[in-house]
Design a protein around this motif. Structure first.
Motif, PDB file in Angstrom:
ATOM      1  N   GLY A 246       0.792  -1.232   0.000  1.00 55.00           N
ATOM      2  CA  GLY A 246       0.000   0.000   0.000  1.00 55.00           C
ATOM      3  C   GLY A 246       0.812   1.263   0.000  1.00 55.00           C
ATOM      4  O   GLY A 246       0.320   2.330   0.423  1.00 55.00           O
ATOM      5  N   THR A 247       2.048   1.199  -0.484  1.00 52.25           N
ATOM      6  CA  THR A 247       2.916   2.372  -0.521  1.00 52.25           C
ATOM      7  C   THR A 247       3.547   2.505  -1.904  1.00 52.25           C
ATOM      8  O   THR A 247       3.945   1.516  -2.510  1.00 52.25           O
ATOM      9  N   LEU A 248       3.631   3.746  -2.377  1.00 50.23           N
ATOM     10  CA  LEU A 248       4.323   4.040  -3.624  1.00 50.23           C
ATOM     11  C   LEU A 248       5.689   4.630  -3.306  1.00 50.23           C
ATOM     12  O   LEU A 248       5.818   5.478  -2.421  1.00 50.23           O
ATOM     13  N   PHE A 249       6.707   4.181  -4.026  1.00 48.89           N
ATOM     14  CA  PHE A 249       8.042   4.753  -3.891  1.00 48.89           C
ATOM     15  C   PHE A 249       8.424   5.399  -5.214  1.00 48.89           C
ATOM     16  O   PHE A 249       8.030   4.933  -6.289  1.00 48.89           O
ATOM     17  N   LEU A 250       9.214   6.459  -5.139  1.00 50.23           N
ATOM     18  CA  LEU A 250       9.718   7.106  -6.342  1.00 50.23           C
ATOM     19  C   LEU A 250      11.026   7.805  -6.027  1.00 50.23           C
ATOM     20  O   LEU A 250      11.345   8.074  -4.858  1.00 50.23           O
ATOM     21  N   LEU A 251      11.788   8.086  -7.068  1.00 43.14           N
ATOM     22  CA  LEU A 251      13.040   8.815  -6.923  1.00 43.14           C
ATOM     23  C   LEU A 251      12.829  10.247  -7.398  1.00 43.14           C
ATOM     24  O   LEU A 251      12.220  10.478  -8.443  1.00 43.14           O
ATOM     25  N   VAL A 252      13.352  11.203  -6.636  1.00 46.72           N
ATOM     26  CA  VAL A 252      13.187  12.621  -6.952  1.00 46.72           C
ATOM     27  C   VAL A 252      14.551  13.297  -6.927  1.00 46.72           C
ATOM     28  O   VAL A 252      15.374  13.025  -6.040  1.00 46.72           O
ATOM     29  N   ARG A 253      14.763  14.173  -7.895  1.00 45.98           N
ATOM     30  CA  ARG A 253      15.990  14.953  -7.942  1.00 45.98           C
ATOM     31  C   ARG A 253      15.666  16.346  -8.441  1.00 45.98           C
ATOM     32  O   ARG A 253      14.783  16.530  -9.283  1.00 45.98           O
ATOM     33  N   PHE A 254      16.366  17.342  -7.943  1.00 44.54           N
ATOM     34  CA  PHE A 254      16.173  18.713  -8.396  1.00 44.54           C
ATOM     35  C   PHE A 254      17.430  19.165  -9.129  1.00 44.54           C
ATOM     36  O   PHE A 254      18.502  19.266  -8.536  1.00 44.54           O
ATOM     37  N   ASP A 255      17.286  19.407 -10.434  1.00 42.68           N
ATOM     38  CA  ASP A 255      18.418  19.830 -11.255  1.00 42.68           C
ATOM     39  C   ASP A 255      18.591  21.335 -11.199  1.00 42.68           C
ATOM     40  O   ASP A 255      17.607  22.092 -11.222  1.00 42.68           O
ATOM     41  N   GLN A 256      19.826  21.776 -11.171  1.00 44.05           N
ATOM     42  CA  GLN A 256      20.154  23.199 -11.208  1.00 44.05           C
ATOM     43  C   GLN A 256      20.637  23.528 -12.607  1.00 44.05           C
ATOM     44  O   GLN A 256      21.608  22.949 -13.088  1.00 44.05           O
ATOM     45  N   GLU A 257      19.948  24.444 -13.266  1.00 45.62           N
ATOM     46  CA  GLU A 257      20.377  24.854 -14.601  1.00 45.62           C
ATOM     47  C   GLU A 257      21.712  25.584 -14.505  1.00 45.62           C
ATOM     48  O   GLU A 257      21.999  26.279 -13.527  1.00 45.62           O
TER      49      GLU A 257
END
Length: 662
Positions: A246-257
């Motif tokens: 009952g859990t969703l996992f995902l990968l997140v990243r914030f790119d700097q231009e």
């Protein structure tokens, strides 16, 4: 020889007469001793059945025979009940069909025809009940349906329409019941929904900057969480939506231009489907550094991944979605160095497999059941510190197939059932210590295609059914001691597409169904022996994208559905013969107005030398592994835009005839 195997046909207590309902107990018993249902194509080549799909107790699949080519078949588990469902394209050429998906009593699939292009079709298993659902993109265009998913008694999928761009659609099998669920990017812009994942009665999916969910209605299609930029000139990257119970996992990243440093690493997030419940799981490596989690795999109700906590090096971790439950599974190589060959985890049966170096045996095959004591070396194929260096780990219908090196056979194809005794050589195709060097293992139904080298045929496309006699070169595309150097194998329906070099046509796009006669040139994009030098084949989320040079426009972005008609230049980004040199692209997450952005593969931990700076672009073309880049746009100067970085028109001009070498 690939054949159709079903347990029902082997149980003597189950009658083969028509209309008898198979008993569940009989099915379970018969699974212990499967045997052949029907020899559709006698001989060692077989019919290569693929895309086996259950529709209310009837099995639908694609198979190839001499009379009909690749077509849609059906089976009730008996020999008498295994037959051609519908001959969509009469004659030996066969049909271009893919993505078989059952919804209730209806089978949906994508079919490419000269009249409509790649569109959504349906079938009840009879010729009269097989038809186009609706031409979603009328005229010369194609809707390219992808991500077909059964949810709530309806079909959900991503497709491109003239009015709404690429959005999420639903269908009940009728034209009036097939429509866009919600125009997330209003107008002809596109949100490119991907990773459709059902959880707790709702369907979740990713767009460029957020996690969404739907109950199938426009009002019920809502944003769960938008990942806002962390500061000026930053943008989020979302990948790997994975459900664990009952859990969703995902990968997140914030790119700097305009960031001249290496790309930022990903962080692990989880979601319970609510905005407040979509949170960072754990800061495994506190401080400015990152653990770089990646190579996620769901197994046994938990998430497993590789990460570096700054103490143990890169090792195997697991998470139940809580900070407390996110822990190291096993320190395979004690000390801060970690196990440098971790990666490519793949679930096969009751364990998942990966390559690792414990500092004693070298890089060898390991498996895990998720516990420290169950995380063990499978077999020491090359005793000593060097190791067999297993690679291209592939789940081939419940058996692990991989490439590995030993002192006797060299680098050859192996298979494993997860035990030391059950880890054996498939075939010593090139006798002696050199070996075949199998690469790019790609499963298509009952076959695995790969690139390999032998002294007789050179480097050519091969196939295997997991046996020594069923492992051989498909076709010597470049006859004699020359080599066609096949690469970028990508499964499409019951066939595989790849790039190869031919002495008459040069390097072009080819297709194979596993037979010599069925291994053919898709289209001679650049007539003559020079070839179009195609590169960067990407088949994620719809039609295949690649770069090619037709001799008129230079290297530009092309698209193909595996047919001559459906292979065309998508857009001329830079007018003239020099071209735009598009590279490292995929359809995932882009919008119609977005600039291309560069992301490292999952599990790189931010250590990739590839950056988005102009100074690194030439090195990227030559050295970087395929990453993820979104849709490009032409600049007035004739270059490209990557984030806020301009790619000068001359980049790549020193490379031969449009080839972007890796």
């Amino acid at each position: 020889m690939p054949v159709l195997l079903l347990g029902l046909a082997c149980n003597p207590t189950v009658a083969e007469g028509p209309e008898e309902e198979p008993r569940v107990s009989a099915l379970n018993d018969s699974l212990q001793s499967p045997c052949r249902v029907e020899d559709i194509v006698p001989g060692r080549l077989g019919s290569a059945p693929s895309e086996l799909t259950d529709v209310e107790g009837t099995l639908f699949f694609l198979a190839t025979d001499v009379a009909h080519g690749t077509e849609l078949w059906r089976s009730d588990g008996s020999r008498q009940g295994t037959r051609l469902a519908v001959d969509l394209t009469p004659g030996p050429a066969g049909s271009e069909v893919r993505d078989l998906t059952g919804v209730g009593r209806m089978l949906f699939f994508v079919r490419d025809t000269p009249e409509f292009g790649a569109e959504l079709w349906k079938s009840d298993g009879t010729p009269a009940g097989t038809s186009l659902v609706e031409e979603l993109f009328p005229g010369p265009g194609q809707s390219f349906p992808s991500g077909l998913t059964s949810f709530g008694g309806l079909l959900f999928f991503t497709a491109t329409t003239l009015d709404f761009g690429t959005e999420l659609l639903r269908s009940d099998g009728t034209p009036e019941g097939t429509f866009v669920v919600k125009d997330i990017a209003p107008g002809q812009g596109s949100s490119f929904p991907r990773d459709l994942t059902e959880m707790d009665g709702l369907l979740y999916f990713l767009v460029r900057d957020g996690l969404w969910r739907t109950d199938g209605t426009e009002a019920g299609t809502v944003l769960v969480r938008r990942f806002e930029p962390e500061g000026p000139f930053t943008e989020p990257r979302l990948l790997g939506l994975t459900r664990v119970d009952g859990t969703l996992f995902l990968l997140v990243r914030f790119d700097q231009e305009d960031d001249e440093g290496p790309p930022r690493p990903f962080t692990l997030w989880k979601s319970d489907g609510t905005t407040g419940g979509t949170v960072l799981v754990k800061d495994i490596y506190p401080g400015p550094e990152s653990s770089g989690p990646g190579d996620m795999v769901a197994f046994g109700g938990r998430l497993f991944f590789f990460a570096d906590d700054g103490i143990h090096g890169s090792e195997l971790w697991t998470s139940d979605g809580t900070e407390r439950g996110t822990v190291l599974v096993k320190d395979i190589h004690p000390g801060p160095e970690g196990s440098p060959d971790l990666g490519n985890p793949i679930v096969v049966g009751k364990a998942f497999f990966f390559g690792a170096d414990d500092g004693v045996h070298g890089a060898e095959l390991w498996k895990s059941d998720g516990t420290p004591e169950g995380t063990v070396l499978v077999a020491d194929l090359y005793p000593g510190g060097f190791g067999s260096r297993p690679s291209t780990l592939t789940d081939f219908n419940g058996t692990l197939l991989f490439s590995a090196f030993d002192q006797v056979a060299g680098y050859e194809l192996w298979k494993s059932d997860g035990t030391g005794v059950g880890t054996v050589l498939v075939a010593d195709a090139v006798p002696g210590p050199s070996g075949l060097f199998p690469r790019e293992l790609t499963v298509v139904g009952g076959l695995v295609f790969f690139s390999a080298s032998s002294p007789v045929s050179g480097n050519e496309p091969w196939r295997t059914d997991g046996t020594a006699e069923g492992t051989f070169v498909v076709r010597d595309i470049f006859p004699g001691f020359g080599s066609s150097f096949p690469e970028n194998f990508t499964a499409v329906g019951g066939s595989v597409l790849f790039f190869a070099g031919d002495p008459l046509f040069g390097r072009e796009l080819f297709r194979s169904d596993g037979t010599e006669a069925g291994t053919v040139l898709v289209k001679d994009i650049r007539p003559g022996p020079l070839g179009s030098e195609p590169t960067w084949l990407s088949g994620v989320g719809g039609p295949l994208l690649f770069s090619a040079d037709d001799g008129v426009h230079g290297p530009e972005l092309w698209v193909s559905d595996g047919t001559k008609r459906g292979t065309r230049m998508l857009q001329e980004l830079t007018p003239g013969v020099r071209g735009s040199f598009p590279f490292l692209f995929t359809r995932s997450g882009a919008t119609s107005s977005s600039s291309p952005t560069i992301s490292p593969p999952i599990g790189s931990g931010g250590s990739s030398p590839c950056t988005s700076s102009t100074s690194a672009l030439r090195a990227m073309q030559r050295k970087c592994l395929p990453l993820l880049v979104h849709r490009a746009r032409a600049r007035p100067s004739g270059g490209l835009q990557v984030g806020s970085t301009s790619i000068p028109r001359g980049i790549g001009s020193d490379l031969p005839a449009g080839r972007l070498e890796s």
